[in-house]
Design an enzyme around this catalytic site. Structure first.
Site, PDB file in Angstrom:
ATOM      1  N   LYS A   1      11.016 -53.300  79.313  1.00  0.00           N
ATOM      2  CA  LYS A   1       9.645 -52.949  79.685  1.00  0.00           C
ATOM      3  C   LYS A   1       8.779 -54.172  79.954  1.00  0.00           C
ATOM      4  O   LYS A   1       7.926 -54.163  80.838  1.00  0.00           O
ATOM      5  CB  LYS A   1       9.006 -52.079  78.597  1.00  0.00           C
ATOM      6  N   LYS A  11      18.017 -44.451  85.416  1.00  0.00           N
ATOM      7  CA  LYS A  11      17.495 -43.325  84.661  1.00  0.00           C
ATOM      8  C   LYS A  11      16.334 -42.672  85.407  1.00  0.00           C
ATOM      9  O   LYS A  11      15.517 -43.351  86.036  1.00  0.00           O
ATOM     10  CB  LYS A  11      17.018 -43.828  83.293  1.00  0.00           C
ATOM     11  N   LYS A  25       9.330 -41.428  85.285  1.00  0.00           N
ATOM     12  CA  LYS A  25       8.027 -41.125  85.882  1.00  0.00           C
ATOM     13  C   LYS A  25       7.428 -42.342  86.556  1.00  0.00           C
ATOM     14  O   LYS A  25       6.500 -42.210  87.356  1.00  0.00           O
ATOM     15  CB  LYS A  25       7.089 -40.576  84.803  1.00  0.00           C
TER      16      LYS A  25
END
Length: 348
Positions: free
Chosen positions: A119, A211, A214
């Site tokens: 991230k 994956k 969103k």
């Protein structure tokens, strides 16, 4: 401890549109566990703010997304009367215990967390402390209720292992105080993962190696829970494939990520296994699988989207459920925290 007395805790972040991966990887499993476990299901809004505001959207968007996740829980079949549904920030135990765990966890443990690296990317120096310490808050979420089991996807297994490490270190470091408080075997349980069934990791419709997310800039990469029937069918028709006919064996499926993803989605939506679904489509063209998958996805997801729309139009109803759930969650967490304070030596 019998299965009926096992306590499950899990949560979903309110950071934008929920998609099929959230449903199959988490919410659908939450629904199934209601018949066999005591369940506490959280909308983890404190986790949502660990990244930049551009990700979680600011106050209005966070409130909307929190209610949307709650609506998805209810529309999918979670019973807020029989089990607990609430948002994390309404129960102070999460934040209080997270600070204690910040002092229990070791920096070296957190440095091994791959999700932070993913991230934060190359911008690690500008990442928030909250994003770095996120796994300690996740441990607090679980252990504030002394939960015994956590339904997790493959990408969260590492965080659950850290939760177990934190619980064990607390129990060892504070062993004498735990015994004095009436817990000679240690205060916190070591929670176990629950990973069952197909499609625990749902991949993008545009890239079977990535994956479903969103944050993907292409809306065609995912099926949102709020998508209508036509949109669902369109996205599945446009899903990436390879040029070969569908494989006839699990061995032949290796190295074909798009085929594995679409077949896995069909299996998960049908409550079947990949092994039983594979013969239905062996040797056939992707177009046949896509049509069957689109029909099945519309059948399963359209009622959820419709119910979510109704619930989102009744904000007061959702807020009342969250408030009631928070009060019931706090009734469990506060006695746990009272023991933790006593074990730590905090004067009250």
């Amino acid at each position: 401890m019998s299965q009926a007395s096992q306590r499950v805790f899990s949560g979903v972040q309110p950071t934008g549109n929920l998609h099929l991966g959230n449903y199959l990887g988490a919410i659908k499993r939450f629904v199934a566990m209601q018949s066999s476990h005591e369940c506490i299901y959280c909308v983890v809004d404190l986790h949502a703010i660990t990244q930049d505001r551009s990700v979680w959207g600011g106050p209005e968007e966070l409130a909307r997304s929190t209610r949307e996740v709650t609506a998805a829980y209810l529309a999918s079949g979670i019973d807020p009367a029989a089990h607990i549904v609430f948002n994390q920030s309404q129960v102070a135990a999460h934040s209080e215990l997270a600070w204690i765990f910040n002092c229990v966890a070791r920096v070296g443990w957190l440095n091994r967390m791959t999700q932070f690296k993913d991230k934060a990317g190359k911008n690690r120096e500008n990442a928030s402390v909250g994003l770095y310490a996120y796994p300690n808050l996740m441990a607090a979420d679980i252990l504030a209720y002394r939960a015994t089991h956590v339904p997790v996807g493959e990408d969260q297994k590492q965080h659950l292992e850290l939760t177990r490490d934190i619980a064990q270190k607390f129990n060892i470091d504070m062993a004498d105080a735990c015994t004095e408080a009436g817990y000679p075997d240690g205060f916190f349980p070591l929670p176990e993962p629950l990973i069952t069934g197909p499609a625990t990791r749902v991949m993008s419709l545009r890239d079977g190696d990535k994956k479903m997310s969103k944050s993907d800039p292409s809306d065609l990469s995912r099926i949102n829970l709020t998508d209508d029937a036509d949109t669902i069918a369109k996205k599945i028709r446009k899903a990436k494939t390879d040029p070969d006919a569908l494989p006839e064996s699990m061995e032949a499926l290796k190295g074909r990520p798009e085929a594995a993803n679409l077949l896995g989605l069909f299996a998960a939506l049908q409550d079947a296994t990949l092994e039983t679904v594979l013969p239905q489509f062996a040797g056939r063209q992707f177009s046949e699988l896509k049509q069957a998958l689109a029909d099945l996805a519309v059948e399963k997801l359209s009622p959820i989207a419709g119910e979510m729309q109704k619930l989102m139009a009744s904000q007061d109803h959702i807020d009342a459920i969250l408030k009631d759930g928070a009060e019931r969650a706090n009734a469990i967490a506060e006695p746990v925290m009272a023991d933790v304070r006593r074990i730590m030596g905090f004067v009250r």
